[in-house]
Design a protein around this motif. Structure first.
Motif, PDB file in Angstrom:
ATOM      1  N   SER A   1      29.866 -31.171  23.716  1.00 33.09           N
ATOM      2  CA  SER A   1      29.918 -32.760  23.940  1.00 33.09           C
ATOM      3  C   SER A   1      30.312 -33.472  22.836  1.00 33.09           C
ATOM      4  CB  SER A   1      28.573 -33.188  24.484  1.00 33.09           C
ATOM      5  OG  SER A   1      28.267 -32.709  25.753  1.00 33.09           O
ATOM      6  N   GLN A   2      29.660 -33.018  21.740  1.00 34.15           N
ATOM      7  CA  GLN A   2      30.130 -33.828  20.496  1.00 34.15           C
ATOM      8  C   GLN A   2      31.451 -33.681  19.835  1.00 34.15           C
ATOM      9  OE1 GLN A   2      26.971 -32.576  17.650  1.00 34.15           O
ATOM     10  NE2 GLN A   2      25.298 -33.268  19.006  1.00 34.15           N
ATOM     11  N   ALA A   3      32.119 -32.451  20.099  1.00 34.09           N
ATOM     12  CA  ALA A   3      33.335 -32.256  19.712  1.00 34.09           C
ATOM     13  C   ALA A   3      34.352 -32.946  20.829  1.00 34.09           C
ATOM     14  CB  ALA A   3      33.783 -30.650  19.813  1.00 34.09           C
ATOM     15  N   LEU A   4      34.009 -32.831  21.915  1.00 36.18           N
ATOM     16  CA  LEU A   4      34.947 -33.753  22.970  1.00 36.18           C
ATOM     17  C   LEU A   4      35.140 -35.334  22.511  1.00 36.18           C
ATOM     18  CD1 LEU A   4      34.095 -31.762  26.208  1.00 36.18           C
ATOM     19  CD2 LEU A   4      36.420 -31.878  25.236  1.00 36.18           C
ATOM     20  N   GLU A   5      33.674 -35.711  22.163  1.00 31.67           N
ATOM     21  CA  GLU A   5      33.868 -37.095  21.618  1.00 31.67           C
ATOM     22  C   GLU A   5      34.676 -37.601  20.931  1.00 31.67           C
ATOM     23  OE1 GLU A   5      29.752 -38.202  21.196  1.00 31.67           O
ATOM     24  OE2 GLU A   5      29.079 -37.948  23.197  1.00 31.67           O
ATOM     25  N   ARG A   6      35.071 -36.419  19.823  1.00 33.30           N
ATOM     26  CA  ARG A   6      35.868 -36.841  18.681  1.00 33.30           C
ATOM     27  C   ARG A   6      37.279 -36.606  19.175  1.00 33.30           C
ATOM     28  NH1 ARG A   6      31.449 -33.866  16.262  1.00 33.30           N
ATOM     29  NH2 ARG A   6      32.686 -31.964  16.216  1.00 33.30           N
ATOM     30  N   SER A   7      37.500 -36.202  20.274  1.00 37.25           N
ATOM     31  CA  SER A   7      39.016 -35.830  20.773  1.00 37.25           C
ATOM     32  C   SER A   7      39.521 -36.955  21.525  1.00 37.25           C
ATOM     33  CB  SER A   7      38.859 -34.321  21.456  1.00 37.25           C
ATOM     34  OG  SER A   7      38.483 -34.754  22.817  1.00 37.25           O
ATOM     35  N   ILE A   8      40.827 -36.666  21.924  1.00 36.75           N
ATOM     36  CA  ILE A   8      41.318 -37.468  22.892  1.00 36.75           C
ATOM     37  C   ILE A   8      40.974 -37.362  24.454  1.00 36.75           C
ATOM     38  CG2 ILE A   8      43.384 -37.925  21.756  1.00 36.75           C
ATOM     39  CD1 ILE A   8      44.991 -36.005  23.663  1.00 36.75           C
ATOM     40  N   TYR A   9      40.002 -36.481  24.611  1.00 32.36           N
ATOM     41  CA  TYR A   9      39.509 -36.256  25.930  1.00 32.36           C
ATOM     42  C   TYR A   9      38.356 -37.090  26.088  1.00 32.36           C
ATOM     43  CZ  TYR A   9      42.620 -32.432  26.936  1.00 32.36           C
ATOM     44  OH  TYR A   9      43.424 -31.482  27.043  1.00 32.36           O
ATOM     45  N   GLY A  10      37.494 -37.301  25.276  1.00 32.93           N
ATOM     46  CA  GLY A  10      36.329 -38.411  25.119  1.00 32.93           C
ATOM     47  C   GLY A  10      35.054 -38.113  25.538  1.00 32.93           C
ATOM     48  N   SER A  11      34.770 -37.114  26.303  1.00 32.99           N
ATOM     49  CA  SER A  11      33.615 -36.919  26.894  1.00 32.99           C
ATOM     50  C   SER A  11      33.313 -35.591  27.757  1.00 32.99           C
ATOM     51  CB  SER A  11      32.969 -38.071  27.591  1.00 32.99           C
ATOM     52  OG  SER A  11      33.486 -38.037  29.098  1.00 32.99           O
ATOM     53  N   GLY A  12      32.145 -35.118  27.435  1.00 32.01           N
ATOM     54  CA  GLY A  12      31.760 -33.785  28.352  1.00 32.01           C
ATOM     55  C   GLY A  12      30.388 -33.960  28.571  1.00 32.01           C
ATOM     56  N   ARG A  13      29.934 -33.242  29.979  1.00 33.24           N
ATOM     57  CA  ARG A  13      28.362 -33.286  30.344  1.00 33.24           C
ATOM     58  C   ARG A  13      28.205 -32.006  31.086  1.00 33.24           C
ATOM     59  NH1 ARG A  13      29.829 -38.090  32.295  1.00 33.24           N
ATOM     60  NH2 ARG A  13      31.216 -38.080  30.346  1.00 33.24           N
ATOM     61  N   VAL A  14      27.017 -31.725  31.214  1.00 27.05           N
ATOM     62  CA  VAL A  14      26.565 -30.686  32.232  1.00 27.05           C
ATOM     63  C   VAL A  14      26.238 -31.302  33.514  1.00 27.05           C
ATOM     64  CG1 VAL A  14      24.902 -28.896  32.684  1.00 27.05           C
ATOM     65  CG2 VAL A  14      25.621 -29.096  30.521  1.00 27.05           C
ATOM     66  N   LEU A  15      26.727 -30.758  34.607  1.00 25.01           N
ATOM     67  CA  LEU A  15      26.688 -31.224  35.935  1.00 25.01           C
ATOM     68  C   LEU A  15      25.486 -30.707  36.496  1.00 25.01           C
ATOM     69  CD1 LEU A  15      30.227 -31.497  37.268  1.00 25.01           C
ATOM     70  CD2 LEU A  15      29.001 -33.160  36.234  1.00 25.01           C
ATOM     71  N   LEU A  16      25.440 -29.227  36.422  1.00 23.20           N
ATOM     72  CA  LEU A  16      24.195 -28.596  36.830  1.00 23.20           C
ATOM     73  C   LEU A  16      23.842 -27.320  36.266  1.00 23.20           C
ATOM     74  CD1 LEU A  16      22.327 -28.506  39.648  1.00 23.20           C
ATOM     75  CD2 LEU A  16      24.121 -26.760  40.575  1.00 23.20           C
ATOM     76  N   GLU A  17      22.727 -26.869  36.231  1.00 19.34           N
ATOM     77  CA  GLU A  17      22.305 -25.442  35.488  1.00 19.34           C
ATOM     78  C   GLU A  17      21.565 -24.711  36.648  1.00 19.34           C
ATOM     79  OE1 GLU A  17      19.858 -23.234  32.075  1.00 19.34           O
ATOM     80  OE2 GLU A  17      19.800 -25.364  32.221  1.00 19.34           O
ATOM     81  N   GLY A  18      22.201 -23.582  36.828  1.00 24.36           N
ATOM     82  CA  GLY A  18      21.605 -22.613  37.789  1.00 24.36           C
ATOM     83  C   GLY A  18      22.231 -21.427  38.232  1.00 24.36           C
TER      84      GLY A  18
END
Length: 366
Positions: free
Chosen positions: A233-250
């Motif tokens: 998530s931190q690496a994506l925030e520094r890129s042109i993509y902007g963000s990443g997040r976990v939707l679900l764990e299971g």
């Protein structure tokens, strides 16, 4: 300054490319082995930024085409994509100055590296998808005015064909798909011949470097006993993509999958360990949409990947199995992939989905 892709880079690059492949693009492992062998033989791979390409250079996109499951059964020799390139050069009457990935995801991150090493030409740090998509017209090159034709296609027996549909990239895809099916379900292609100036205008820049950085951050987080998902998530925030997040764990509780018309299609359901919440993924080679109780959590062209819950290693759609413990990880796309022109070509409606596109950061805020 141009940089070289080294043998030590390849595992990280393959890992990051599998993440950006959103479950598709083919497992990069086979390609990693082929490229590694070229580097051990002393060949080099020079990576150019889009700004380092001369405006009048001839640049061609390189890739495999077809169902990823077939590649596992029909392992390429490595000659096929180079033969496609040489076939296209003969058609164009000019040598190609640089290769660019059609897509930065999965196996199709490795095929252009293989071609660059064998042909002795550089590879451009960018691509036309920013992820993996199942169809050839679904590229920013085409969205912003570059013709995919002529396209050269080669099979595992060295048989080649050239298709030219002018500016009709969708018809090019339809014909090339039919040829690929008759070639046994997988082929290797050279397409979208363009100038360096067109690369700068239409490509998604820096995606190969991003794949390398994402794969490296997963590995380094594990080595230092940090959460690899936070690192991503931190690496994506520094890129042109902007963000990443976990939707679900299971865990994976159901997978339905079939190969038809040159694609792997199906659904996968992931349930929380207590069974209270489940997310269903729909895929066509790549994950297209994530639903929970009829509500969309993420949808194409935003990226949806399934990762091992402990290691954060990406799991391709053909490798999903009942009982796997996973996290569904979603990423936003760069602005060049969110324009009305882009959404018309590779937004939800292009896949027959009824849900409208809404940014993942709105659907599933952190």
């Amino acid at each position: 300054m141009p940089t070289d892709i080294t043998l030590d880079d390849l595992p990280d690059l393959a890992r990051g490319a599998a993440l950006l492949g959103t479950g598709g693009g083919g497992d990069p492992y086979i390609g990693l082995l082929l490229v590694s062998e070229e580097l051990r033989r002393g060949r080099t791979i020079r990576l150019l930024t889009t700004d380092e390409v001369d405006d009048d250079d001839l640049v061609v996109a390189s890739a495999f085409m077809g169902a990823p499951t077939v590649v596992v059964e029909k392992i390429p020799s490595g000659d096929e994509p180079v033969t496609a390139l040489r076939t296209l050069e003969r058609r164009l009457g000019r040598a190609v100055d640089a290769i660019i990935p059609m897509e930065c995801g999965g196996l199709n991150s490795m095929i252009p590296l293989l071609v660059a090493a064998r042909a002795g030409i550089p590879i451009v740090d960018g691509d036309g998808m920013g992820r993996a998509f199942p169809e050839l017209q679904m590229e920013t090159f085409g969205v912003y005015g570059v013709s995919g034709s002529p396209i050269a296609i080669c099979d595992s027996n060295g048989h080649t064909t050239v298709i030219d549909t002018g500016v009709d990239n969708k018809q090019m895809e339809w014909l090339a798909r039919g040829v690929t099916i008759r070639m046994g379900g997988v082929s290797y292609i050279a397409e979208y011949p363009m100038t360096g100036a067109e690369v700068k205008r239409t490509a998604i820049p820096g995606t190969m470097s991003l794949a390398l950085a994402l794969g490296r951050c997963i590995r380094e987080a594990r080595e230092h006993h940090r959460d690899p998902f936070d690192a991503l998530s931190q690496a994506l925030e520094r890129s042109i993509y902007g963000s990443g997040r976990v939707l679900l764990e299971g865990k994976v509780i159901d997978v339905e999958r079939s190969s038809s018309d040159g694609f792997v299609r199906g659904t996968a359901t992931v349930s929380t360990f207590d069974g209270d919440t489940a997310v269903t993924l729909t895929f066509q080679n790549e994950h297209l949409v994530a639903h929970h109780d009829g509500r969309v959590l993420a949808i194409v062209p935003d990226l949806i990947s399934v990762l091992d819950a402990q290691t954060a290693n990406p799991i391709t759609t053909e490798s999903l199995r009942y009982g796997q413990r996973v996290k569904i990880f979603a990423m936003s796309t760069p602005p060049i992939m969110r324009t009305p022109e882009a959404l018309e070509v590779f937004g939800p409606q292009a896949f027959g989905l009824h849900d409208p596109w809404t940014p993942v950061e709105v659907l599933a805020p952190v």
